[in-house]
Design an enzyme around this catalytic site. Structure first.
Site, PDB file in Angstrom:
ATOM      1  N   CYS A 304       0.822  -1.223   0.000  1.00 40.78           N
ATOM      2  CA  CYS A 304       0.000   0.000   0.000  1.00 40.78           C
ATOM      3  C   CYS A 304       0.857   1.275   0.000  1.00 40.78           C
ATOM      4  CB  CYS A 304      -0.977   0.004   1.165  1.00 40.78           C
ATOM      5  SG  CYS A 304      -0.257  -0.345   2.780  1.00 40.78           S
ATOM      6  N   ASP A 428      -7.537   5.366  -1.513  1.00 49.91           N
ATOM      7  CA  ASP A 428      -7.152   4.136  -0.818  1.00 49.91           C
ATOM      8  C   ASP A 428      -6.387   3.198  -1.756  1.00 49.91           C
ATOM      9  OD1 ASP A 428      -7.011   1.802   0.681  1.00 49.91           O
ATOM     10  OD2 ASP A 428      -8.975   2.111   1.590  1.00 49.91           O
ATOM     11  N   HIS A 430      -5.504   0.206  -1.210  1.00 46.47           N
ATOM     12  CA  HIS A 430      -5.801  -1.201  -0.933  1.00 46.47           C
ATOM     13  C   HIS A 430      -6.817  -1.790  -1.910  1.00 46.47           C
ATOM     14  CE1 HIS A 430      -4.464   0.646   2.897  1.00 46.47           C
ATOM     15  NE2 HIS A 430      -3.782  -0.465   3.015  1.00 46.47           N
TER      16      HIS A 430
END
Length: 471
Positions: A304, A428, A430
């Site tokens: 990440c 994000d 992820h």
């Protein structure tokens, strides 16, 4: 140089005219004054052609053909000088439905962008006034012949209710201006019998300046154009610490597809949070969304921070600050080994990195410095509104934030100075799916989050990249 309508709203229309005109010069000698005289005479001939009845504008993907210098006559018959740009777009859509050319792409959430109407420049070859029998002449003389194709690319920003007559008048005016710019560039850079091709580039400047077209000689690197770019900054009263006119900053038109497959600025489609007395402080410019599982790399569960770093690197690349490509995971790991932060065994591993490593890689690969903000626990982030707002106001770069085993990218904040309320715009890394803007925004992979988004007891480090002071 062409400056567009700066008063046009975002829901307006971009008219873009592209095409080529052949520049043919016959020189009797290589004397500089003689060559410049011939070049100027040739450009004047091209300007006369543009003003002639032989000029034709077509609209690619449609049956529309326009003769702008023949009282804006056009086909099909329903297109008249008083038809609007909106009428032209309806005609284009109607033809798509009839011919079956309509796009079959999956419909979903789209960026709020301007409409683009593309025109193609052509010249009629036949002339009723010429004799029907071909005439052949032969001339023998010594000299130098130069021929090149001028890549014309003119842009006008307007509104959909403007008439075809006004649209054509403005496009032709910009075309003449561009030929004048190309002549100036040719006269400045002709050397011997070599003439670099003048090439137009479009740049979007801060409002109210809007969309601007600049002509550069082809083949010259940004470093070779620095003095000219300084002149442009002075002309448009722009600060000399930001690279507005580097080629990496070229404007990307709404109808053009990014060939690398990455989404750009997914946050642009989001609705801003409604908070009393709050202001928005957002990332400035263009970035690419980098996340898990892209580039045929399975980094789910450990990559990440790498992806957040890639998003930051894409910002510096697409703003023209650096030419370095967005680094791969291996290049990031190699950079950390090169600076002595990691052992050689780190290369090829699946080890996490954090904000300090992101700072080191930005410095090593891009020459970009960063500030680090330390937060002892997530509950303190709610009190960092002023610092974060100031960062986006002055630097405008994406922020990498790492805490525990998670990393995210902060793209902005909505913050109230009076109440202290704050919302964070989070990208994000992820996410593991396809580049589906609808899914990414609907499911919150790019979205506004409240202070409870952070682990209230975990410590966080924020990497705040700083803009280099370059022109």
């Amino acid at each position: 140089m062409v400056v567009s309508d700066s008063n046009t709203t975002a829901a307006g229309t971009i008219l873009r005219l592209k095409g080529q005109l052949d520049l043919k010069c016959q020189f009797d000698s290589t004397d500089e004054l003689h060559m410049k005289t011939v070049i100027s005479r040739t450009f004047e001939t091209l300007r006369r052609k543009v003003r002639s009845d032989s000029l034709v504008l077509t609209v690619p993907g449609s049956p529309v053909i326009i003769w702008p210098n023949k009282d804006v006559s056009a086909t099909p018959e329903e297109m008249t000088p008083t038809s609007t740009c909106e009428d032209l777009q309806r005609c284009m859509k109607a033809d798509e439905e009839v011919t079956g050319k309509k796009s079959t792409k999956k419909k979903g959430k789209k960026m709020l962008t301007e409409n683009v109407i593309n025109f193609h420049l052509m010249m009629e070859l036949s002339n009723p006034g010429l004799p029907s029998v071909p005439t052949l002449t032969r001339t023998i003389q010594n000299g130098h012949f130069l021929q090149t194709a001028l890549p014309l690319d003119c842009v006008v920003r307007t509104t959909c209710n403007k008439t075809l007559k006004i649209a054509c008048e403005r496009l032709l005016k910009e075309l003449i201006v561009q030929l004048n710019e190309m002549e100036d560039v040719s006269l400045q850079h002709v050397k011997g019998t070599a003439l670099p091709v003048p090439q137009p580039f479009h740049f979007l400047l801060p409002e109210p300046k809007g969309l601007v077209t600049v002509v550069y000689p082809a083949g010259l690197h940004d470093d070779q154009l620095e003095s000219y770019r300084k002149e442009l900054h002075q002309r448009f009263e722009l600060p000399e610490d930001r690279p507005y006119f580097r080629k990496a900053n070229v404007y990307h038109f709404p109808d053009e597809v990014y060939k690398d497959g990455y989404l750009r600025n997914p946050h642009a489609v989001l609705t801003h949070p409604a908070m009393e007395n709050s202001k928005l402080y957002l990332v400035q410019g263009i970035y690419s969304y980098h996340h898990y599982m892209q580039d045929r790399t399975d980094d789910s569960g450990w990559g990440c921070a790498y992806r957040s770093l890639q998003t930051i690197c894409s910002w510096f690349q697409q703003q023209g600050y650096v030419e370095h490509a967005v680094p791969t995971h291996l290049e990031i790991q190699q950079a950390l080994v090169d600076v002595g932060d990691k052992q050689a065994s780190f290369i090829g591993s699946r080890q996490w990195i954090g904000s300090i490593e992101v700072q080191a890689v930005l410095d090593q690969l891009l020459g970009v410095t960063s500030k680090i903000m330390f937060v002892s626990q997530g509950s303190e982030l709610a009190s960092k509104g002023r610092e974060l707002a100031n960062h986006f106001l002055t630097e405008g770069t994406p922020i990498m934030i790492g805490g525990g085993v998670l990393a995210h990218t902060i793209l902005g904040v909505a913050w109230s100075e009076t109440t202290g309320q704050i919302r964070y715009l989070i990208l994000d890394p992820h996410y593991t799916g396809a580049e589906d803007l609808q899914l990414i925004t609907d499911k919150g992979w790019c979205g506004w989050k409240g202070p409870d988004f952070w682990d209230q007891t975990a410590y966080y480090n924020l990497c705040l990249p700083q803009r280099p002071k370059v022109i």
